[in-house]
Design a protein around this motif. Sequence first.
Motif, PDB file in Angstrom:
ATOM      1  N   PRO A   1       0.338  -1.250   0.041  1.00  0.00           N
ATOM      2  CA  PRO A   1       0.268   0.029   0.219  1.00  0.00           C
ATOM      3  C   PRO A   1       1.086   1.242   0.030  1.00  0.00           C
ATOM      4  O   PRO A   1      -0.010   1.870  -0.733  1.00  0.00           O
ATOM      5  N   LEU A   2       1.761   1.005   0.918  1.00  0.00           N
ATOM      6  CA  LEU A   2       3.369   2.370   0.807  1.00  0.00           C
ATOM      7  C   LEU A   2       3.653   2.907  -0.523  1.00  0.00           C
ATOM      8  O   LEU A   2       3.504   3.540  -0.915  1.00  0.00           O
ATOM      9  N   ALA A   3       3.896   1.851  -1.192  1.00  0.00           N
ATOM     10  CA  ALA A   3       4.386   1.293  -3.063  1.00  0.00           C
ATOM     11  C   ALA A   3       3.391   2.097  -3.486  1.00  0.00           C
ATOM     12  O   ALA A   3       3.597   3.934  -4.712  1.00  0.00           O
ATOM     13  N   LEU A   4       2.205   2.196  -3.058  1.00  0.00           N
ATOM     14  CA  LEU A   4       1.409   2.490  -4.258  1.00  0.00           C
ATOM     15  C   LEU A   4       0.453   4.191  -3.845  1.00  0.00           C
ATOM     16  O   LEU A   4       1.046   4.850  -4.780  1.00  0.00           O
TER      17      LEU A   4
ATOM     18  N   GLY B   1     -20.270   7.742  -2.090  1.00  0.00           N
ATOM     19  CA  GLY B   1     -20.640   5.847  -2.839  1.00  0.00           C
ATOM     20  C   GLY B   1     -19.973   6.070  -4.266  1.00  0.00           C
ATOM     21  O   GLY B   1     -20.806   5.280  -4.441  1.00  0.00           O
ATOM     22  N   VAL B   2     -18.857   7.043  -4.538  1.00  0.00           N
ATOM     23  CA  VAL B   2     -18.632   6.738  -5.867  1.00  0.00           C
ATOM     24  C   VAL B   2     -17.813   6.128  -5.939  1.00  0.00           C
ATOM     25  O   VAL B   2     -17.074   4.993  -7.420  1.00  0.00           O
ATOM     26  N   LEU B   3     -17.423   5.231  -5.091  1.00  0.00           N
ATOM     27  CA  LEU B   3     -16.337   4.107  -5.530  1.00  0.00           C
ATOM     28  C   LEU B   3     -17.203   2.571  -5.372  1.00  0.00           C
ATOM     29  O   LEU B   3     -17.778   2.096  -4.789  1.00  0.00           O
ATOM     30  N   THR B   4     -16.237   2.285  -6.282  1.00  0.00           N
ATOM     31  CA  THR B   4     -16.359   0.677  -6.799  1.00  0.00           C
ATOM     32  C   THR B   4     -15.993  -0.404  -5.454  1.00  0.00           C
ATOM     33  O   THR B   4     -15.243   0.136  -4.345  1.00  0.00           O
ATOM     34  N   GLU B   5     -16.635  -1.486  -5.296  1.00  0.00           N
ATOM     35  CA  GLU B   5     -16.136  -2.535  -4.243  1.00  0.00           C
ATOM     36  C   GLU B   5     -14.381  -2.304  -3.862  1.00  0.00           C
ATOM     37  O   GLU B   5     -13.603  -2.055  -3.884  1.00  0.00           O
ATOM     38  N   ASN B   6     -14.162  -3.268  -5.484  1.00  0.00           N
ATOM     39  CA  ASN B   6     -12.293  -3.088  -4.733  1.00  0.00           C
ATOM     40  C   ASN B   6     -11.526  -1.818  -5.266  1.00  0.00           C
ATOM     41  O   ASN B   6     -10.331  -1.663  -4.329  1.00  0.00           O
TER      42      ASN B   6
ATOM     43  N   THR C   1     -12.696   0.319  -2.942  1.00  0.00           N
ATOM     44  CA  THR C   1     -12.762   0.776  -1.407  1.00  0.00           C
ATOM     45  C   THR C   1     -11.879   0.130  -0.998  1.00  0.00           C
ATOM     46  O   THR C   1     -11.047  -0.109   0.181  1.00  0.00           O
ATOM     47  N   GLU C   2     -12.013  -1.767  -1.437  1.00  0.00           N
ATOM     48  CA  GLU C   2     -10.618  -2.465  -0.605  1.00  0.00           C
ATOM     49  C   GLU C   2      -9.144  -1.504  -0.887  1.00  0.00           C
ATOM     50  O   GLU C   2      -8.890  -2.065  -0.002  1.00  0.00           O
ATOM     51  N   VAL C   3      -8.825  -0.684  -2.066  1.00  0.00           N
ATOM     52  CA  VAL C   3      -7.232  -0.497  -2.370  1.00  0.00           C
ATOM     53  C   VAL C   3      -7.056   0.608  -0.948  1.00  0.00           C
ATOM     54  O   VAL C   3      -6.513   0.939  -0.476  1.00  0.00           O
ATOM     55  N   PHE C   4      -8.769   1.526  -0.957  1.00  0.00           N
ATOM     56  CA  PHE C   4      -8.036   2.561  -0.280  1.00  0.00           C
ATOM     57  C   PHE C   4      -8.332   2.233   1.379  1.00  0.00           C
ATOM     58  O   PHE C   4      -7.468   3.073   1.476  1.00  0.00           O
ATOM     59  N   LYS C   5      -9.384   1.297   1.693  1.00  0.00           N
ATOM     60  CA  LYS C   5      -8.280   0.540   3.013  1.00  0.00           C
ATOM     61  C   LYS C   5      -7.562   0.243   3.052  1.00  0.00           C
ATOM     62  O   LYS C   5      -6.860  -0.314   4.772  1.00  0.00           O
ATOM     63  N   ARG C   6      -6.328  -0.533   2.000  1.00  0.00           N
ATOM     64  CA  ARG C   6      -5.797  -0.769   2.337  1.00  0.00           C
ATOM     65  C   ARG C   6      -4.494   0.082   3.079  1.00  0.00           C
ATOM     66  O   ARG C   6      -3.341  -0.193   3.595  1.00  0.00           O
ATOM     67  N   GLY C   7      -4.658   1.253   1.656  1.00  0.00           N
ATOM     68  CA  GLY C   7      -3.862   2.495   2.237  1.00  0.00           C
ATOM     69  C   GLY C   7      -4.241   3.123   3.551  1.00  0.00           C
ATOM     70  O   GLY C   7      -3.033   3.143   3.996  1.00  0.00           O
ATOM     71  N   ARG C   8      -5.587   3.061   3.559  1.00  0.00           N
ATOM     72  CA  ARG C   8      -5.709   3.427   5.384  1.00  0.00           C
ATOM     73  C   ARG C   8      -5.398   2.896   6.178  1.00  0.00           C
ATOM     74  O   ARG C   8      -4.878   3.653   7.442  1.00  0.00           O
ATOM     75  N   ASN C   9      -5.312   1.514   6.198  1.00  0.00           N
ATOM     76  CA  ASN C   9      -5.070   0.855   7.324  1.00  0.00           C
ATOM     77  C   ASN C   9      -3.813   0.470   7.595  1.00  0.00           C
ATOM     78  O   ASN C   9      -3.175  -0.351   8.636  1.00  0.00           O
ATOM     79  N   THR C  10      -2.740   1.268   6.758  1.00  0.00           N
ATOM     80  CA  THR C  10      -1.027   0.428   6.704  1.00  0.00           C
ATOM     81  C   THR C  10      -0.654   1.555   7.957  1.00  0.00           C
ATOM     82  O   THR C  10      -0.936   2.769   7.984  1.00  0.00           O
TER      83      THR C  10
ATOM     84  N   THR D   1      -3.211   9.037   2.562  1.00  0.00           N
ATOM     85  CA  THR D   1      -2.496   7.266   2.278  1.00  0.00           C
ATOM     86  C   THR D   1      -3.373   6.457   1.681  1.00  0.00           C
ATOM     87  O   THR D   1      -3.516   6.024   0.247  1.00  0.00           O
ATOM     88  N   GLY D   2      -4.622   6.484   2.090  1.00  0.00           N
ATOM     89  CA  GLY D   2      -5.513   5.915   1.785  1.00  0.00           C
ATOM     90  C   GLY D   2      -5.909   6.084  -0.145  1.00  0.00           C
ATOM     91  O   GLY D   2      -5.948   5.304  -1.259  1.00  0.00           O
ATOM     92  N   LEU D   3      -6.119   7.612  -0.531  1.00  0.00           N
ATOM     93  CA  LEU D   3      -6.379   8.157  -1.761  1.00  0.00           C
ATOM     94  C   LEU D   3      -5.327   7.615  -2.660  1.00  0.00           C
ATOM     95  O   LEU D   3      -5.737   7.298  -3.500  1.00  0.00           O
ATOM     96  N   GLU D   4      -4.109   8.044  -2.116  1.00  0.00           N
ATOM     97  CA  GLU D   4      -3.014   8.006  -2.937  1.00  0.00           C
ATOM     98  C   GLU D   4      -2.596   6.741  -3.473  1.00  0.00           C
ATOM     99  O   GLU D   4      -2.577   6.766  -3.997  1.00  0.00           O
ATOM    100  N   CYS D   5      -2.649   5.738  -2.052  1.00  0.00           N
ATOM    101  CA  CYS D   5      -2.742   4.107  -2.957  1.00  0.00           C
ATOM    102  C   CYS D   5      -3.818   4.503  -3.925  1.00  0.00           C
ATOM    103  O   CYS D   5      -3.733   3.325  -4.825  1.00  0.00           O
TER     104      CYS D   5
END
Length: 141
Positions: A15-18, A69-74, A76-85, A102-106
Amino acid sequence: MHIDMTEREANQYSPLALAFLGDSVYEQLVRERILLAANMPAHKLHKLAVSRVCAEYQSECALLLQEQGVLTENETEVFKRGRNTKVNAPKHSTIAEYRNATGLECLFGYLYLTAQHERIDVLFSLCWEHGEDEFNEKIKE
């Protein structure tokens, strides 16, 4: 250089590389918008850019995208991976703001690697519209 990875390949990155890549993608879009909005001295361009690439603003954008609610399920998962790092927040923002940023940048990094440029444009436009009136006032100063 055009990158066109599969989602599986892009998910191999941390996530941090993304977020590292996504930060530059997002900042370039901000700089382009500012430059096209007004021809002004470089120091003023920089000051305006900083107001849009800071963790506080990016966090507001991330929350806005989620609320709408504009983010797709996928996405949202990518965002959460970044946010939760685990990250260390700088002194000028809260840990929650920094994690959301960080989640947004990810997400932007992931979309860039998977060549989803139209989607980047859609999400960035929504972010840009947030606080646009305030931005237009700053340009007039």
